[in-house]
Scaffold this motif. Structure first.
Motif, short mmCIF file in Angstrom:
data_model
loop_
_atom_site.label_atom_id
_atom_site.label_comp_id
_atom_site.label_asym_id
_atom_site.label_seq_id
_atom_site.Cartn_x
_atom_site.Cartn_y
_atom_site.Cartn_z
N LYS A 2 -7.50 -11.23 1.97
CA LYS A 2 -6.70 -10.87 3.15
C LYS A 2 -7.34 -11.37 4.45
CE LYS A 2 -3.14 -8.96 1.36
NZ LYS A 2 -1.86 -9.68 1.43
N LYS A 24 -1.03 -10.84 -6.80
CA LYS A 24 -1.97 -9.85 -7.31
C LYS A 24 -1.45 -9.23 -8.61
CE LYS A 24 -5.13 -6.35 -5.59
NZ LYS A 24 -5.52 -5.53 -4.42
N TYR A 25 -0.12 -9.08 -8.68
CA TYR A 25 0.49 -8.52 -9.90
C TYR A 25 1.73 -9.34 -10.25
CZ TYR A 25 -2.43 -4.43 -9.08
OH TYR A 25 -3.51 -3.60 -8.89
N ILE A 65 4.26 0.06 -8.72
CA ILE A 65 3.30 -0.94 -8.26
C ILE A 65 3.51 -1.23 -6.77
CG2 ILE A 65 2.62 -3.37 -8.47
CD1 ILE A 65 3.17 -3.15 -11.45
N ASP A 80 2.23 -9.17 -2.65
CA ASP A 80 1.41 -9.75 -3.71
C ASP A 80 2.04 -9.61 -5.09
OD1 ASP A 80 -0.24 -9.75 -1.50
OD2 ASP A 80 -1.43 -8.05 -2.16
N ILE A 81 3.33 -9.32 -5.18
CA ILE A 81 3.95 -8.99 -6.46
C ILE A 81 5.03 -9.99 -6.80
CG2 ILE A 81 5.26 -7.23 -7.72
CD1 ILE A 81 3.92 -5.15 -5.86
N GLU A 126 -2.51 -8.48 -13.84
CA GLU A 126 -3.24 -8.41 -12.57
C GLU A 126 -4.13 -9.63 -12.45
OE1 GLU A 126 -5.83 -5.13 -10.07
OE2 GLU A 126 -6.19 -5.30 -12.23
N ASN A 154 2.10 1.59 -4.71
CA ASN A 154 0.63 1.69 -4.72
C ASN A 154 -0.07 0.48 -4.14
OD1 ASN A 154 0.68 4.24 -5.96
ND2 ASN A 154 0.82 3.33 -8.00
N HIS A 155 0.59 -0.68 -4.15
CA HIS A 155 -0.14 -1.91 -3.80
C HIS A 155 0.57 -2.76 -2.75
CE1 HIS A 155 -2.93 -1.13 -7.07
NE2 HIS A 155 -1.89 -0.91 -7.86
#
Length: 355
Positions: A97, A111-112, A157, A165-166, A86, A160-161
Motif C-alpha cells: 500500500k 489479495k484474494y 471477504i 484487492d479482490i 490468498e 473484512n479486507h
C-alpha cells in the motif's frame, strides 16, 4: 484411474510466464483462468482421493504465488465448486500500500481471488451440475445454494479486507455464479474486478450458426422490436415505483472482463449482444436496442404472469470483451478453459460501455 493431461500443470499450464507482470492484461487473464482451472482439478483430486504429495491442484495456484485458504462445498453432492485464494508475496518486505499502489491498483496482484468452476460432465458431478445448468436457462440460478454460498463468502471477504484487492473469476456455470454475485455486489455499491470465461447466454446461438451478417442483423432487429414492445406493454401495467427501478443503469459503471469464443454456442451470443447494441445506435434505433438489451422475452412473460421478477441472467450493460479469434477444432475446446492461457492466442479486445 487415468489422469487427464489437462489436470497436470507441468504439461498444460502457462509455464512460459517466467515472470508475472500484474500490469499486463494477458498475464492477469492467465492467472484468473488458471485459478479457475485449479478448482476443476481440486474437485478431481477429491473424487479420486488424491492427497499430497499426489494432489494435482496445488501447482495451478502456487505458480502465481497464491495459497488455498478455503474450498466451497455444494451441500447437495458434496463437490468442490469454488475456492478462495490468498496472494503470498514472494518478497516478505514488499510494501503493498504505497501511494503509487493506491493510484494504480492494477499494477498489483489481487489479495484474494474467489474462483468458481463450471460443469463437470462426469459421474459424481453431472447430476447436480446439469441441474444448475438448467437453472441458468430458467433464470433461476439466483435461488441455488451455490450462488448463496458464494455471495456469502464474497461479502465476508469484502467486509473484512476491503474491495480493491479482490477478484471474482468463473468459467461456464461458474461464470454465471460469478456474474450474479458481481451484480449483487454492485447493488451494494461495491465493484469487484471480475473475470468471466465462456459465460452462458440463454438465447438461440445466432452468432454461431448463422453466418450471413445481414440475416443475423435482421433477426436481431426483429427480436429487439418484439422485446422492446413487450417490455413497454408489461411495464405500462406496473406501479410507477417499479417502473423507476432501472438495474441496467445502476450496473452500467461495473465493467467485468468477458472472454468469448465465437465457435462456442454456449457463450457466443454475447458477441452479438454487444455488437447489436452498437448497430442499433448507428441506424438510429438506439432506444429500442437499449430497452431490448435489458430484457428477455422469457423474463417479461414471467413478470406479466406475476412470477419471479428477477432480472434476465444475461443482464450486463458494460464489459471489456475479449474474443478468441484462434481456430477451435470443435465446440468443446471452444468452450474449454484451457484456451485462455495459450501463448499463441489471437484475440480481439473491445470496451463496451453503456451510457
Amino acid at each position: 484411474m487415468m489422469v487427464s493431461e489437462r489436470e497436470i500443470f507441468s504439461l498444460s499450464g502457462p509455464l512460459y510466464l517466467t515472470a508475472i507482470d500484474w500490469r499486463n492484461t494477458d498475464h492477469r487473464r492467465c492467472a484468473a483462468s488458471s485459478l479457475v482451472q485449479s478448482v476443476y482439478v481440486l474437485e478431481r483430486d477429491r473424487q479420486q482421493n488424491r492427497q499430497l504429495p499426489n494432489a494435482l491442484a496445488p501447482p495451478w495456484w502456487e505458480f502465481f504465488h497464491f495459497r488455498l485458504i478455503q474450498v466451497l462445498v455444494d451441500t447437495e453432492d458434496q463437490s468442490y465448486f469454488g475456492a478462495i485464494y490468498e496472494y503470498k508475496y514472494p518478497n516478505p518486505h514488499f510494501n503493498y500500500k504505497t501511494m503509487d499502489d493506491i493510484q494504480n491498483q492494477n499494477q498489483n496482484p489481487p489479495k484474494y481471488v474467489i474462483a468458481f468452476r463450471g460443469t463437470i460432465p462426469k459421474k459424481g458431478n453431472r447430476s447436480q451440475d446439469f441441474k444448475l445448468d438448467l437453472e441458468i436457462f430458467h433464470n433461476n440460478l439466483h435461488n441455488s445454494s451455490r450462488f448463496h454460498r458464494g455471495l456469502q463468502v464474497v461479502q465476508n471477504i469484502v467486509q473484512n479486507h476491503g474491495v480493491s484487492d479482490i477478484w471474482l473469476a468463473g468459467h461456464s456455470l461458474g461464470s454465471s455464479i460469478a456474474l450474479l454475485i458481481g451484480r449483487d455486489m454492485v447493488k451494494m455499491g461495491i465493484h469487484l474486478e471480475t473475470y468471466l470465461f465462456n459465460p452462458p447466454f440463454t438465447s438461440l446461438p445466432i452468432e454461431t450458426f448463422i453466418k450471413n451478417e445481414k440475416l443475423k442483423h435482421g433477426i436481431r432487429f426483429a427480436h429487439s422490436v418484439l422485446t422492446a414492445g413487450l417490455s413497454i406493454a408489461v411495464n405500462s401495467n406496473r406501479p410507477k415505483s417499479q417502473q423507476s427501478h432501472d438495474p441496467f443503469t445502476l450496473l452500467s459503471a461495473w465493467v467485468p472482463y468477458l472472454f468469448l469464443n465465437p465457435s462456442d454456442p454456449i457463450c457466443a451470443e454475447y458477441v452479438g449482444y454487444f455488437e447489436h447494441r452498437e448497430k442499433m445506435v448507428a441506424i438510429g434505433a438506439g432506444e429500442i436496442g437499449r430497452i431490448a438489451t435489458q430484457n428477455s422475452i422469457r423474463s417479461l412473460i414471467a413478470n406479466a404472469r406475476g412470477k419471479d421478477q428477477s432480472e434476465p441472467s444475461h443482464l450486463l450493460p458494460s464489459a471489456f470483451v475479449t474474443i478468441n479469434l484462434s481456430h477451435s477444432p470443435d465446440w468443446k475446446r471452444a468452450h474449454g478453459i484451457l484456451q485462455w492461457w495459450k501463448p499463441d492466442l489471437q484475440c480481439n479486445c473491445k470496451l463496451y460501455q453503456f451510457r
